[in-house]
Motif scaffolding. Structure first.
Motif, PDB file in Angstrom:
ATOM      1  N   ARG A 131      -2.188   2.420  12.548  1.00  0.00           N
ATOM      2  CA  ARG A 131      -1.115   1.985  11.663  1.00  0.00           C
ATOM      3  C   ARG A 131       0.255   2.285  12.273  1.00  0.00           C
ATOM      4  NH1 ARG A 131       1.208  -1.504   8.412  1.00  0.00           N
ATOM      5  NH2 ARG A 131       2.272  -0.604   6.624  1.00  0.00           N
ATOM      6  N   LEU A 167       8.255   2.027   5.929  1.00  0.00           N
ATOM      7  CA  LEU A 167       7.358   0.895   5.680  1.00  0.00           C
ATOM      8  C   LEU A 167       5.881   1.278   5.752  1.00  0.00           C
ATOM      9  CD1 LEU A 167       9.165  -1.821   7.823  1.00  0.00           C
ATOM     10  CD2 LEU A 167       9.223  -1.584   5.341  1.00  0.00           C
ATOM     11  N   ASP A 170       3.547   0.427   2.854  1.00  0.00           N
ATOM     12  CA  ASP A 170       3.722  -0.916   2.273  1.00  0.00           C
ATOM     13  C   ASP A 170       4.487  -0.859   0.950  1.00  0.00           C
ATOM     14  OD1 ASP A 170       2.388  -2.391   4.294  1.00  0.00           O
ATOM     15  OD2 ASP A 170       0.449  -1.788   3.467  1.00  0.00           O
ATOM     16  N   THR A 202       6.699  -9.444   3.771  1.00  0.00           N
ATOM     17  CA  THR A 202       6.049  -8.557   2.795  1.00  0.00           C
ATOM     18  C   THR A 202       6.424  -8.833   1.350  1.00  0.00           C
ATOM     19  OG1 THR A 202       7.801  -6.877   2.908  1.00  0.00           O
ATOM     20  CG2 THR A 202       6.035  -6.744   4.547  1.00  0.00           C
TER      21      THR A 202
END
Length: 261
Positions: A131, A167, A170, A202
Motif C-alpha cells: 500500500r 490518503l 482512503d 477517488t
C-alpha cells in the motif's frame, strides 16, 4: 442528501487566566452553520486570527465546542461509539502547512506513510508495504524512496509524502490546512494539480484552508469567508470569484496580480 460533515451553531470561547486575576472568556468562533457535501471542494478563507484553524479543530473533533454541534454523516461527534470514532478517523484526514514538523525525522518515509495503516486498518505488514508503494506512486514519488529519511527529501517531495500518508486510509474528506503556503509557486501548482487528479479518481471531498484566492480558484467550488470568528460570506467559485462582503473584497484587493500590469 445527508452532508458529509456539518456544523450547527458552532461557537468556541477560550478562558483566559493570569496569576493575579481571571479574564472574560475570549470568543473565537460565533454561530457557524456549515455543510460539506460528499465530493465537494470547499475553501475556508480568512486572514490570520479569523478563526480558520479553530473552526477546523472543532470540525475534526480535536476540541469540544463551547456551544453548537458537529455531525459526520448525520451523527453527532460527541455521541460516536469507539468503533464509530475510529471510522471517523479513517474517513477524515489532514495535511498540515509545516511538512517538516508533521513527520518524525528519525523515521523512514515508508514508516511515516504506514502509520495510519498500522493504527486504523487490519492490513498485514506485507499488505502495508504494498500500500505504501502504491501511495508513493500515486503522488509522483518513486516507491524506492520509502527507504529515505525526511531530511533526504525536498520540501515539495516531503509535502507529497504527507499527502500520501493522509490518503492511506482512503478518506472521504481531506483537510488541507495552508498545506501549500510554504511552497514556491511552481510547487503550489503541482500540488494543486495532484489534489485535483486524486479527487477525480477517488471522489473525496476537500476542505482547503488558505488566505490565497489564486489557489481557491484552482481547486475549489465554494468558498466561505471568515472574519473575527464569524462567517461573513459563502459564495460559489467561478473564473472571476467576485466576493461581495467587505472582508472578501479586502482579501481580493490584497492579492497581487500574477504578472505586472
Amino acid at each position: 442528501m445527508t452532508p458529509l460533515l456539518s456544523a450547527r451553531g458552532l461557537t468556541k470561547s477560550y478562558r483566559r487566566q493570569s496569576l493575579l486575576r481571571s479574564h472574560p472568556p475570549r470568543q473565537v468562533l460565533s454561530e457557524i452553520n456549515l455543510d460539506i457535501e460528499p465530493g465537494e471542494s470547499l475553501a475556508i478563507l480568512g486572514r490570520s486570527g479569523s478563526g480558520k484553524s479553530t473552526l477546523i479543530r472543532q470540525l475534526l473533533g480535536l476540541e469540544k465546542p463551547s456551544a453548537g454541534s458537529v455531525h459526520f454523516e448525520g451523527r453527532d461527534l460527541r455521541q460516536l461509539s469507539q468503533a464509530e470514532r475510529k471510522e471517523f478517523r479513517r474517513a477524515v484526514q489532514m495535511v498540515f502547512q509545516d511538512s517538516i514538523g508533521a513527520v518524525n525525522p528519525r523515521h523512514k518515509v515508508g514508516r511515516i506513510i504506514a502509520e495510519p495503516l498500522r493504527h486504523l486498518t487490519s492490513l498485514t505488514s506485507e499488505q502495508q508495504k504494498a500500500r505504501v508503494a502504491e501511495l508513493l506512486s500515486s503522488v509522483g514519488i518513486d516507491p524506492a524512496d520509502a527507504s529515505k529519511f525526511p531530511g533526504q527529501m525536498s520540501g515539495g517531495q516531503l509535502q507529497r509524502v504527507c499527502i500520501a500518508r493522509a490518503l492511506a486510509t482512503d478518506p472521504r474528506l481531506l483537510v488541507l490546512d495552508e498545506a501549500v503556503s510554504n511552497l514556491d509557486i511552481l510547487l503550489q501548482g503541482e500540488i494543486i494539480d495532484l489534489i485535483h487528479t486524486l479527487r477525480q479518481k477517488t471522489g473525496m471531498a476537500v476542505i482547503f484552508i488558505t488566505h490565497d484566492l489564486r489557489l481557491v480558484r484552482l481547486l475549489c467550488e465554494r468558498v466561505v469567508v471568515l472574519k473575527a470568528g464569524q462567517m461573513v460570506e459563502m459564495s460559489p467559485v467561478d473564473d472571476r470569484l467576485d466576493l461581495t462582503s467587505q472582508e472578501g473584497r479586502a482579501l481580493q484587493d490584497a492579492v497581487l496580480p500574477a504578472t505586472p500590469r
